[in-house]
Write a protein that holds these residues in place. Sequence first.
Motif, PDB file in Angstrom:
ATOM      1  N   GLU A   1       0.650  -1.084   0.115  1.00 16.94           N
ATOM      2  CA  GLU A   1      -0.135  -0.449   0.556  1.00 16.94           C
ATOM      3  C   GLU A   1       1.039   1.271  -0.055  1.00 16.94           C
ATOM      4  OE1 GLU A   1      -2.936  -0.423   2.886  1.00 16.94           O
ATOM      5  OE2 GLU A   1      -3.763  -1.461   2.782  1.00 16.94           O
ATOM      6  N   MET A   2       0.451   2.781  -0.836  1.00 22.07           N
ATOM      7  CA  MET A   2       1.180   3.446  -0.885  1.00 22.07           C
ATOM      8  C   MET A   2      -0.080   4.164  -0.209  1.00 22.07           C
ATOM      9  SD  MET A   2       3.642   3.277  -4.216  1.00 22.07           S
ATOM     10  CE  MET A   2       4.282   5.057  -3.653  1.00 22.07           C
ATOM     11  N   GLU A   3       0.331   5.904   0.169  1.00 24.11           N
ATOM     12  CA  GLU A   3      -0.439   7.460   0.052  1.00 24.11           C
ATOM     13  C   GLU A   3      -0.423   7.499  -0.714  1.00 24.11           C
ATOM     14  OE1 GLU A   3      -1.304   8.249   2.811  1.00 24.11           O
ATOM     15  OE2 GLU A   3      -0.654   7.069   4.524  1.00 24.11           O
ATOM     16  N   GLU A   4      -1.234   8.490  -1.258  1.00 26.40           N
ATOM     17  CA  GLU A   4      -1.992   8.416  -2.846  1.00 26.40           C
ATOM     18  C   GLU A   4      -1.537   9.245  -3.326  1.00 26.40           C
ATOM     19  OE1 GLU A   4      -7.422   9.266  -2.016  1.00 26.40           O
ATOM     20  OE2 GLU A   4      -5.666  10.319  -0.793  1.00 26.40           O
ATOM     21  N   LYS A   5      -0.274  10.649  -2.886  1.00 28.23           N
ATOM     22  CA  LYS A   5       0.142  11.536  -3.129  1.00 28.23           C
ATOM     23  C   LYS A   5       1.977  10.933  -3.938  1.00 28.23           C
ATOM     24  CE  LYS A   5       2.474  15.803  -2.409  1.00 28.23           C
ATOM     25  NZ  LYS A   5       2.633  17.224  -1.351  1.00 28.23           N
ATOM     26  N   ALA A   6       1.217   9.545  -2.452  1.00 34.64           N
ATOM     27  CA  ALA A   6       2.894   9.100  -3.326  1.00 34.64           C
ATOM     28  C   ALA A   6       3.335   8.183  -4.145  1.00 34.64           C
ATOM     29  CB  ALA A   6       3.973   8.437  -1.990  1.00 34.64           C
ATOM     30  N   PHE A   7       1.925   7.265  -4.332  1.00 31.54           N
ATOM     31  CA  PHE A   7       1.466   6.387  -5.398  1.00 31.54           C
ATOM     32  C   PHE A   7       1.446   7.473  -6.391  1.00 31.54           C
ATOM     33  CE2 PHE A   7      -1.406   5.052  -8.531  1.00 31.54           C
ATOM     34  CZ  PHE A   7      -0.612   3.812  -8.914  1.00 31.54           C
ATOM     35  N   LEU A   8       1.690   8.528  -6.919  1.00 29.12           N
ATOM     36  CA  LEU A   8       1.007  10.060  -7.886  1.00 29.12           C
ATOM     37  C   LEU A   8       2.681   9.821  -8.179  1.00 29.12           C
ATOM     38  CD1 LEU A   8      -2.281  12.068  -7.363  1.00 29.12           C
ATOM     39  CD2 LEU A   8      -1.213   9.759  -8.916  1.00 29.12           C
ATOM     40  N   GLU A   9       3.018  10.327  -7.289  1.00 32.30           N
ATOM     41  CA  GLU A   9       4.760  11.195  -7.851  1.00 32.30           C
ATOM     42  C   GLU A   9       5.397   9.964  -8.422  1.00 32.30           C
ATOM     43  OE1 GLU A   9       6.334  13.716  -6.811  1.00 32.30           O
ATOM     44  OE2 GLU A   9       4.849  15.233  -5.971  1.00 32.30           O
ATOM     45  N   LEU A  10       4.671   8.411  -7.789  1.00 29.25           N
ATOM     46  CA  LEU A  10       5.744   7.600  -8.777  1.00 29.25           C
ATOM     47  C   LEU A  10       4.833   7.156  -9.800  1.00 29.25           C
ATOM     48  CD1 LEU A  10       7.034   4.415  -8.112  1.00 29.25           C
ATOM     49  CD2 LEU A  10       5.010   3.668  -7.607  1.00 29.25           C
TER      50      LEU A  10
END
Length: 364
Positions: free
Chosen positions: A249-258
Motif C-alpha cells: 500500500e502507498m499513500e495517494e500522493k506518494a503513488f502519484l509521484e511514483l
Amino acid sequence: MKVKDIARILEELAPLAHAEDFDNTGLLVGDPHTTVTGVLVTLDTLENVIDEAIRKECNLVISFHPIIFKGLKKLTGSTYVERVVMKAISNGISIYSMHTALDNSPLGVNAKICEVLGIQNPTILIPKKRTLKKLTTYVPKDQANALKEVLFNAGAGAIGKYDHCSFTTEGIGSFKATEGANPTVGAIGQTHYEDEAQINVVFSFEKEKNILQALFKNHPYEEVAYEIFTLDNQNQDIGMGMLGSLPKEMEEKAFLELVKQKMGTPTIRHSEFQGKTVKKVAVLGGSGAFAISAAKRAKADVFLTADLKYHDFFQAEKELLLADIGHFESEQFTKDLLVDHLRKKITNFAVALSESITNPIKYL
C-alpha cells in the motif's frame, strides 16, 4: 519477408479481429506483398516519422495510432494526414496500425502500463462481450477423442488459463442416406443408428474459420452436422483496461509521484484525495473516461487514464481517485512493446524504435 508476414506476426500479439468496430486498423497504406527492407515502430505516423523511415531505409512503419481514421476524400496535401499519406506513397513506405486491437490485448497497452508501474496480477477491467462462440458437433463415439484433438489444435477449447476444454455426451444418432450419397457407415435407403458422441467446445470468434476447416477436413462423415452459437459470456482474455494490485500500500500522493516518475509526465490532473492508501489500481491507456464506472465497480482505489474532461472528475464521488496522466504518456511504451515482440519473432532483421517526437502536447 513481406508486409503480410510482419502483419501475421503482429496479429499473434493482437488479432485485428479484436479491434473496436469504430477503429481503422491493419494495413492503411501499401501493398501486403511488398518485400520489407526495414521496420520503424512509432506511436503516431507524422511527417517527421516518414522522414526518419526514409533516412533509416525502413519501408514499413508500424504505428499504434492510425494516421487514417476517417475516410479521405482527396489527397492534395492540405492537411497533415494527406501530407503523411502522400509522402509515404511517393517513397514506397507502407503504414500499418494496431490501435484498439492492442488496447484489447491481454499483452498490450495496459499490460505494459502495469509492468512499468509494478502492478501485480493484472486482469481485464472491461472484458469484451460476444467474442466467444460454441461449436457443437456429432461424431461416432470411437472417433470422438481424435476429433477433439484436431479441434484443440485449431484453437478450440481455450478458456482463460486452461486449454483442451470440452464437454462430451453420448447418445444415438440416426440418418438415412439417399441416392448419390457416399455414407461412411450405413447403406443407401436404410435408416442407420449410430452410437455417437456430442462434442461441445468454446472458442474465440476470430478462430472460427480455422476450426471449421479442421472440422470438415477430419470429420469421418460425408455431411457434417454441427451448430455454432454466439455466447453472451464475457471474454476474460480480451478487453479494455486492466486491474491489479501494488506490491504494498502507498499513500495517494506518494503513488502519484511514483506515476510521474515512471511515466515521465510533467503533471497529473487528479480528483480530490480520499485520504486513504492505494493498493488496488485500474489503468486504461488513452481516452478512458468511459471506464470510470467499471473502475468503481471493481473497487479500485485509483484509476489511471487520460483525456478526462472537467465533469468526468465529478464521477469520483469520493469512491476512488481519478488521475489523468496524459494521452501520450499513457501509451508511450506501446512502441517498445511492439519492438520487443518483433525482435523476438524476427531475429537478424532491422526493427527500429522511432526517435521522432510525436507528442502534440507541450507543458509550460
